[in-house]
Design a protein around this motif. Sequence first.
Motif, PDB file in Angstrom:
ATOM      1  N   ARG A 139      -4.252  13.019   3.588  1.00 29.69           N
ATOM      2  CA  ARG A 139      -3.317  11.883   3.550  1.00 29.69           C
ATOM      3  C   ARG A 139      -2.326  12.041   2.410  1.00 29.69           C
ATOM      4  O   ARG A 139      -1.178  11.612   2.508  1.00 29.69           O
ATOM      5  N   VAL A 140      -2.779  12.633   1.309  1.00 30.35           N
ATOM      6  CA  VAL A 140      -1.904  12.846   0.160  1.00 30.35           C
ATOM      7  C   VAL A 140      -0.951  14.003   0.416  1.00 30.35           C
ATOM      8  O   VAL A 140       0.213  13.973  -0.006  1.00 30.35           O
ATOM      9  N   LEU A 141      -1.417  15.023   1.125  1.00 29.69           N
ATOM     10  CA  LEU A 141      -0.577  16.189   1.390  1.00 29.69           C
ATOM     11  C   LEU A 141       0.421  15.956   2.518  1.00 29.69           C
ATOM     12  O   LEU A 141       1.461  16.630   2.577  1.00 29.69           O
ATOM     13  N   PHE A 151       6.289  21.876   1.452  1.00 25.82           N
ATOM     14  CA  PHE A 151       7.478  21.941   0.614  1.00 25.82           C
ATOM     15  C   PHE A 151       7.297  21.266  -0.743  1.00 25.82           C
ATOM     16  O   PHE A 151       8.206  21.303  -1.575  1.00 25.82           O
ATOM     17  N   ALA A 152       6.162  20.633  -0.977  1.00 28.84           N
ATOM     18  CA  ALA A 152       5.959  19.921  -2.239  1.00 28.84           C
ATOM     19  C   ALA A 152       4.473  19.838  -2.546  1.00 28.84           C
ATOM     20  O   ALA A 152       3.625  20.048  -1.666  1.00 28.84           O
ATOM     21  N   LEU A 153       4.176  19.540  -3.801  1.00 30.15           N
ATOM     22  CA  LEU A 153       2.808  19.266  -4.228  1.00 30.15           C
ATOM     23  C   LEU A 153       2.784  17.923  -4.946  1.00 30.15           C
ATOM     24  O   LEU A 153       3.723  17.577  -5.684  1.00 30.15           O
ATOM     25  N   PRO A 154       1.726  17.136  -4.777  1.00 33.09           N
ATOM     26  CA  PRO A 154       1.634  15.856  -5.480  1.00 33.09           C
ATOM     27  C   PRO A 154       1.398  16.074  -6.976  1.00 33.09           C
ATOM     28  O   PRO A 154       0.697  17.003  -7.378  1.00 33.09           O
ATOM     29  N   VAL A 155       1.990  15.228  -7.786  1.00 29.75           N
ATOM     30  CA  VAL A 155       1.775  15.281  -9.236  1.00 29.75           C
ATOM     31  C   VAL A 155       1.057  14.018  -9.690  1.00 29.75           C
ATOM     32  O   VAL A 155      -0.077  14.059 -10.166  1.00 29.75           O
ATOM     33  N   VAL A 156       1.717  12.872  -9.580  1.00 32.25           N
ATOM     34  CA  VAL A 156       1.068  11.588  -9.873  1.00 32.25           C
ATOM     35  C   VAL A 156       1.352  10.646  -8.710  1.00 32.25           C
ATOM     36  O   VAL A 156       2.374  10.766  -8.030  1.00 32.25           O
ATOM     37  N   LEU A 157       0.456   9.706  -8.479  1.00 35.47           N
ATOM     38  CA  LEU A 157       0.557   8.812  -7.338  1.00 35.47           C
ATOM     39  C   LEU A 157       0.620   7.355  -7.789  1.00 35.47           C
ATOM     40  O   LEU A 157       0.160   7.003  -8.882  1.00 35.47           O
ATOM     41  N   SER A 311      -6.553   0.354   4.183  1.00 35.16           N
ATOM     42  CA  SER A 311      -5.341   1.090   3.833  1.00 35.16           C
ATOM     43  C   SER A 311      -4.930   0.706   2.424  1.00 35.16           C
ATOM     44  O   SER A 311      -5.207  -0.398   1.956  1.00 35.16           O
ATOM     45  N   VAL A 312      -4.297   1.636   1.748  1.00 30.26           N
ATOM     46  CA  VAL A 312      -3.580   1.355   0.512  1.00 30.26           C
ATOM     47  C   VAL A 312      -2.218   2.024   0.635  1.00 30.26           C
ATOM     48  O   VAL A 312      -2.084   3.071   1.270  1.00 30.26           O
ATOM     49  N   PHE A 313      -1.220   1.396   0.074  1.00 29.97           N
ATOM     50  CA  PHE A 313       0.087   2.026  -0.001  1.00 29.97           C
ATOM     51  C   PHE A 313      -0.016   3.158  -1.013  1.00 29.97           C
ATOM     52  O   PHE A 313      -0.455   2.958  -2.137  1.00 29.97           O
ATOM     53  N   ALA A 314       0.404   4.354  -0.617  1.00 24.19           N
ATOM     54  CA  ALA A 314       0.320   5.511  -1.504  1.00 24.19           C
ATOM     55  C   ALA A 314       1.692   6.145  -1.653  1.00 24.19           C
ATOM     56  O   ALA A 314       2.177   6.829  -0.748  1.00 24.19           O
ATOM     57  N   GLY A 315       2.336   5.880  -2.776  1.00 21.73           N
ATOM     58  CA  GLY A 315       3.583   6.537  -3.118  1.00 21.73           C
ATOM     59  C   GLY A 315       3.318   7.513  -4.237  1.00 21.73           C
ATOM     60  O   GLY A 315       2.185   7.914  -4.488  1.00 21.73           O
ATOM     61  N   GLY A 316       4.368   7.903  -4.944  1.00 19.56           N
ATOM     62  CA  GLY A 316       4.155   8.784  -6.078  1.00 19.56           C
ATOM     63  C   GLY A 316       5.259   9.792  -6.265  1.00 19.56           C
ATOM     64  O   GLY A 316       6.328   9.715  -5.656  1.00 19.56           O
ATOM     65  N   LEU A 379      -7.676   6.899  -1.790  1.00 15.49           N
ATOM     66  CA  LEU A 379      -6.565   7.708  -1.295  1.00 15.49           C
ATOM     67  C   LEU A 379      -6.790   8.195   0.133  1.00 15.49           C
ATOM     68  O   LEU A 379      -5.841   8.488   0.855  1.00 15.49           O
ATOM     69  N   LYS A 380      -8.059   8.250   0.549  1.00 10.32           N
ATOM     70  CA  LYS A 380      -8.338   8.650   1.932  1.00 10.32           C
ATOM     71  C   LYS A 380      -7.779   7.639   2.916  1.00 10.32           C
ATOM     72  O   LYS A 380      -7.612   7.932   4.101  1.00 10.32           O
ATOM     73  N   TYR A 381      -7.488   6.430   2.427  1.00 10.03           N
ATOM     74  CA  TYR A 381      -6.875   5.400   3.262  1.00 10.03           C
ATOM     75  C   TYR A 381      -5.370   5.272   2.980  1.00 10.03           C
ATOM     76  O   TYR A 381      -4.740   4.304   3.404  1.00 10.03           O
TER      77      TYR A 381
END
Length: 433
Positions: A139-141, A151-157, A311-316, A379-381
Amino acid sequence: MDARSRGLTRRTLLMSGAAAAGAAALSACGARLASPSDTGGPPEGHLNLLTPIFPGADGKALFERQLLPQFTARYPAVSVSVDYTTYNYLNQKITTGLTTGIPADVIMLGVGWVEPFASRQVLSELTVPPSALTGYSERVLAPCRWGGKLFALPVVLDTRFGIARRDILAQAGFDRPPASIDELRDYAIALTQRGSNGALTRTGLDVQSIDPRQMFETVLFAFGGDLFRAGRPAFNDATGVAALQWVADLQLKDRVIDAGFSNPNSTTLPLADGRAAMSIGHNNAWITTSKQRPEVLGQLQPFLLDPAKPSVFAGGTLVTVSAASRHQSAAQALAAFIASPQVSLLGAAQRGNVPALTELETTPYVRDHPLVRFGLDNLKYGRSEGGIPAWLSLREEILNTVQSVTTGRQGAQQALDQLATVADAAIADFGTS
């Protein structure tokens, strides 16, 4: 009469978004953006990094004195200049780089931004071994991919979810947070307090202390809705309308909160000072409360808005490499370094964010900050913004739509249908620009 009523052309609608300037810039200088001088070999050369995190003097000192020297010690043939900006100016900075033909080599941008830029060949595919991705949930990727490529990697969320004040709930006879979206509304009504003159003294549910667009999306996801499906608007289906109507009813019908009671730029957090019993909030509420009212930290309890549809809103913030970089090997190495556990952890700690890697869940920072831990655990949600190339031209339109409905200027169905028309035009025009 608003822009929708005037029937603006598709081109005008798209060009009203900042992302369109980037697309136009690509059309003008695409040849220059597609000729990096090295695609392999040892990392070397001078890099420019554009970042919206590590702000201020403390952030600069942390990054340039503590973190970046570790990278240059490993790659002594690489030097790095850092351009610090904010999210308010990030898109402008990227667009300026595209227009001049000299974008930053490594760019940190937001969730939802990969699709607009990767679809226009602005970003390089990252050369990351599969083993390096095992620390992220899919979900994060997902927001880091376009067309099946990374094209990107997560840094902070940044996560958003429900937060309750245990003490205020207990005073009203509630021994736990609400366990459903309907119960959340019932709690909000019961916990709201007004003075004898009708003035609001405590909101049962603060929905104003985070960005209205992201607040609505958090509710939409909890209802089980989507922003887009198969590249087309889905936010105006029955689920989306019900979600936005639910938000509007809190203010217009239930009188849980009044217009202007709080805002995303407020220096005080209603949840911290007792003017809110619950909120749809950001995980950095723990950091904010520790500065404003540390004595109530133990009373903050996170919860899912609707456990039946978790669910949680996941930005970052993500890190990417410009396709125009003349030092691809060095840029790829710097991107991998910025996404490393140490940088992710220290970057998150500076701002009260959630580190992106699950392996960091046992660190003192995560362990000692329950809202950050809740965000990482869930984060799985995670559900994210974006998903389409035209996203950057639509963000402000969504915010305006939410505000129009929550202030009673439009009904939810009408407003979302109009927004879908705008979105369809932007999507079509982005595909032909």
